[in-house]
Each structure stands twice: as structure tokens, then as C-alpha cells.
Design an enzyme around this catalytic site. Structure first.
Site, PDB file in Angstrom:
ATOM      1  N   ASP A   1       5.996   3.664 -11.991  1.00  0.00           N
ATOM      2  CA  ASP A   1       4.562   3.352 -11.869  1.00  0.00           C
ATOM      3  C   ASP A   1       3.809   4.277 -12.824  1.00  0.00           C
ATOM      4  OD1 ASP A   1       2.133   2.249 -10.801  1.00  0.00           O
ATOM      5  OD2 ASP A   1       1.932   3.960  -9.450  1.00  0.00           O
ATOM      6  N   SER A   2       2.508   4.028 -12.962  1.00  0.00           N
ATOM      7  CA  SER A   2       1.705   4.938 -13.772  1.00  0.00           C
ATOM      8  C   SER A   2       1.479   6.261 -13.047  1.00  0.00           C
ATOM      9  CB  SER A   2       0.353   4.286 -14.068  1.00  0.00           C
ATOM     10  OG  SER A   2      -0.256   3.898 -12.847  1.00  0.00           O
TER      11      SER A   2
ATOM     12  N   TYR B   1      -3.477   2.910 -16.017  1.00  0.00           N
ATOM     13  CA  TYR B   1      -3.182   1.730 -16.834  1.00  0.00           C
ATOM     14  C   TYR B   1      -4.327   0.713 -16.790  1.00  0.00           C
ATOM     15  CZ  TYR B   1       1.854   2.809 -17.500  1.00  0.00           C
ATOM     16  OH  TYR B   1       3.052   3.349 -17.877  1.00  0.00           O
TER      17      TYR B   1
ATOM     18  N   CYS C   1       4.416  -1.396 -10.051  1.00  0.00           N
ATOM     19  CA  CYS C   1       3.049  -1.344 -10.567  1.00  0.00           C
ATOM     20  C   CYS C   1       2.654  -2.772 -10.922  1.00  0.00           C
ATOM     21  CB  CYS C   1       3.030  -0.454 -11.809  1.00  0.00           C
ATOM     22  SG  CYS C   1       1.478  -0.470 -12.713  1.00  0.00           S
ATOM     23  N   ASN C   2       1.582  -3.248 -10.321  1.00  0.00           N
ATOM     24  CA  ASN C   2       1.148  -4.626 -10.598  1.00  0.00           C
ATOM     25  C   ASN C   2       0.658  -4.789 -12.031  1.00  0.00           C
ATOM     26  OD1 ASN C   2       0.654  -6.332  -7.785  1.00  0.00           O
ATOM     27  ND2 ASN C   2       0.634  -4.124  -7.513  1.00  0.00           N
ATOM     28  N   THR C   3      -0.039  -3.767 -12.547  1.00  0.00           N
ATOM     29  CA  THR C   3      -0.579  -3.872 -13.901  1.00  0.00           C
ATOM     30  C   THR C   3       0.571  -4.018 -14.898  1.00  0.00           C
ATOM     31  OG1 THR C   3      -2.310  -2.356 -13.162  1.00  0.00           O
ATOM     32  CG2 THR C   3      -2.190  -2.803 -15.520  1.00  0.00           C
TER      33      THR C   3
ATOM     34  N   CYS D   1      -2.490  -3.662  -6.236  1.00  0.00           N
ATOM     35  CA  CYS D   1      -2.201  -2.448  -7.004  1.00  0.00           C
ATOM     36  C   CYS D   1      -1.432  -1.565  -6.041  1.00  0.00           C
ATOM     37  CB  CYS D   1      -3.505  -1.769  -7.428  1.00  0.00           C
ATOM     38  SG  CYS D   1      -3.268  -0.100  -8.091  1.00  0.00           S
ATOM     39  N   THR D   2      -0.324  -1.011  -6.499  1.00  0.00           N
ATOM     40  CA  THR D   2       0.537  -0.281  -5.559  1.00  0.00           C
ATOM     41  C   THR D   2      -0.107   1.007  -5.048  1.00  0.00           C
ATOM     42  OG1 THR D   2       1.686   0.669  -7.481  1.00  0.00           O
ATOM     43  CG2 THR D   2       2.710  -1.235  -6.399  1.00  0.00           C
ATOM     44  N   HIS D   3      -1.162   1.464  -5.712  1.00  0.00           N
ATOM     45  CA  HIS D   3      -1.877   2.632  -5.182  1.00  0.00           C
ATOM     46  C   HIS D   3      -2.623   2.299  -3.884  1.00  0.00           C
ATOM     47  CE1 HIS D   3      -1.254   4.517  -9.128  1.00  0.00           C
ATOM     48  NE2 HIS D   3      -1.745   5.636  -8.641  1.00  0.00           N
TER      49      HIS D   3
HETATM   50  N1  DGL Z   1      -0.377   1.361  -9.557  1.00  0.00           N
HETATM   51  C1  DGL Z   1      -0.795   0.517 -10.586  1.00  0.00           C
HETATM   52  C2  DGL Z   1      -0.807  -0.951 -10.176  1.00  0.00           C
HETATM   53  O1  DGL Z   1      -0.092  -1.330  -9.277  1.00  0.00           O
HETATM   54  C3  DGL Z   1      -1.890   0.832 -11.554  1.00  0.00           C
HETATM   55  C4  DGL Z   1      -2.812   1.977 -11.429  1.00  0.00           C
HETATM   56  C5  DGL Z   1      -3.370   2.344 -12.793  1.00  0.00           C
HETATM   57  O2  DGL Z   1      -2.642   3.029 -13.517  1.00  0.00           O
HETATM   58  O3  DGL Z   1      -4.507   1.954 -13.133  1.00  0.00           O
HETATM   59  O4  DGL Z   1      -1.477  -1.753 -10.762  1.00  0.00           O
END
Ligand code: DGL
Length: 267
Positions: A14-15, A46, A78-80, A192-194
Site C-alpha cells: 500500500d502507499s 497516491y 490499495c484501491n488507488t 480506500c484501504t485506509h
Molecule cells: N490506501 C490507498 C487506497 O486504498 C490510498 C491512500 C493514498 O495514498 O492516497 O486507495
């Protein structure tokens, strides 16, 4: 197929700390799996980046990590990164790559009002991948999308033990609620996984009657299926891997340990 080394890790990428929401589910199904959790903290966030930038980072870094650590499987947690680069990564790496894409299908099955909210990064919500999921699974429903970059930093801060103002979560809820038709939202996709890392705070901001959907449990099941029958043996403590050394990493130590990541390295 050649025999897989029992010590070959699962690599989750992930990021930042977001992929820990996926790791938690993977741990439940595969407690003995050796794990590398890789965070591109040098590229975080990201969400505001272009497609080309995200694709270049993700392909380059995963290529280096695959060569160095020889994982049995990579999960782009990470979805992005997944909605932009999953196909490209699969084209160049010869191990199974599991992606993380917005859980629109279960949300569409679950909504009673027919109005679904989707919170993601700015990059994710504009992806054709998301348009395709919407067309395939959410026909006849209203899907409202909003970017919530503040939630990425909120989750990062929370996991470093910092206090985050509840106004951050209220603002994220309002970006969906304030759209035409938004008052009827009963289901929110955490794309978003966050965001599952701050689900309780989001639930308080949205108030009663709203449920949240994300893909972590399904992704863990997919990983477990792909590893079915493979021997797993941890020969050293699981690793948290970063792309940049920075002072803030020390504050993450207790969280990483709680997820079983007791070693840290910088790529
Ligand atoms: N955790 C990431 C996601 O699932 C992206 C967070 C980011 O880096 O902006 O999209």
C-alpha cells in the site's frame, strides 16, 4: 508448477498503513503465513497523483520487491494502485497478484434505499474501473462518489497515536450527504484501504442507519484460496518494509507490532 518455498512471504503493498486493514483479515485466515507488509511512504499519498505517476511507482517498486524478497503472492492492498495498475503489474510479474477494488457489488446487494455512497481517493473515484463496477453491479441504484483525502492522513495519524479532530470525519460524511439525493444514503463503500481503520469514527459522523462495506474479508478469502495446499513456515519475524526512512516511523512501531510486524526495513 515448481514447489513453493515454505518461507516465501505474502507481500501486501500500500502507499501507507491502509493495507493493514487487509492484513488483519489475512492473519485471521492464514495465521502461519510469513508476511511482508510494504508501505510506499516515500510516495504517500497516491490519491492526488496522476495515473502515470501511480502506475510507474507501483510497477517499479513491486518489480524490485518481487526480485528481492521472492514473495509467493502479492496483494496490492490499495484501491488507488489497484484500479490504476493491477493489469500492468499482472502483465510483468509471474506470481499471483490480488487487487483491492471498491466493494460496489456487496453494497448494491445490501442497500435498501438504493442510494450508495462511495468514499475513495481523488484518483480512485475517477477511474474507468469504478465506472465498470458501477455499470455491472449497481444498475438501477444511485451511486454517489466523493474523494476524502483527509481520511488518509487521519488514518495515518491515528495509527501513530495522534489525536484527530472529529470535524475531519464530519467533513467526509458531508461531501456525500450534501450531494443531490445524498440524504438517502444507507450504505457507504470504503473504497480506500485506509478508511476501515477509521470506520468507528466515520460511523459516528454519519450517524445511525448507515452501514459500511469494504473488501478486506473477501480479499483475504481469495488469498487463502490461492495459497490452498501450500506449506507455510515463518523462519524470521514478519517485516514492515518502507520506501523511505523517516523519523515518523518510530511512532508507528507499536501499531506494526500489534499487526505482528516486528522487524522494519527500508527498501
Ligand atoms: N490506501 C490507498 C487506497 O486504498 C490510498 C491512500 C493514498 O495514498 O492516497 O486507495
Amino acid at each position: 508448477m515448481s514447489e513453493i518455498d515454505p518461507a516465501a512471504p505474502l507481500l501486501l503493498f500500500d502507499s501507507g498503513v491502509g493495507g493493514l486493514s487487509v492484513l488483519a483479515e489475512v492473519r485471521r485466515l492464514l495465521p502461519h503465513a510469513p508476511v511482508i507488509y510494504a508501505a510506499d511512504n516515500g510516495g504517500l499519498p497516491y490519491g492526488p497523483k496522476s495515473e502515470a505517476e501511480v502506475a510507474a511507482r507501483v510497477c517499479g517498486l513491486l518489480g524490485r520487491m518481487a526480485e528481492r524478497y521472492r514473495p509467493r503472492l502479492i496483494c496490492i492492498a490499495c484501491n488507488t494502485a489497484s484500479t490504476i495498475a493491477l493489469g500492468m503489474v499482472r502483465d510483468v510479474l509471474e506470481i499471483p497478484i490480488v487487487g483491492t477494488v471498491p466493494a460496489i457489488k456487496p453494497a448494491a446487494e445490501q442497500t435498501r434505499t438504493g442510494t450508495i455512497g462511495l468514499l475513495g481517493t481523488a484518483a480512485t473515484i475517477r477511474q474507468p474501473y469504478v465506472d465498470r463496477l458501477e455499470a455491472e453491479f449497481a444498475q438501477g441504484k444511485l451511486l454517489l462518489r466523493a474523494a476524502a483525502p483527509e481520511l488518509v492522513s487521519a488514518a495515518e495519524a491515528k495509527l501513530r497515536g495522534e489525536v484527530v479532530s472529529s470535524a475531519v470525519y464530519q467533513r467526509a460524511a458531508a461531501t456525500l450527504r450534501d450531494q443531490p439525493g445524498g440524504a438517502a444514503i444507507d450504505t457507504v463503500v470504503l473504497a480506500c484501504t485506509h478508511f476501515p481503520l477509521v470506520e468507528a469514527q466515520l460511523a459516528a459522523a454519519f450517524g445511525p442507519g448507515v452501514s459500511f462495506v469494504h473488501g478486506a474479508a473477501g480479499i483475504a478469502r481469495r488469498i487463502a484460496r490461492l495459497c490452498d495446499g501450500q506449506a507455510m513456515a515463518r523462519t524470521q519475524p514478519d517485516l514492515a518494509l518502507f520506501t523511505r526512512g523517516e523519523p515518523g516511523l518510530a511512532a508507528l512501531g507499536p501499531t506494526l507490532e500489534a499487526y505482528g510486524l516486528t522487524r522494519q526495513e527500508v527498501l
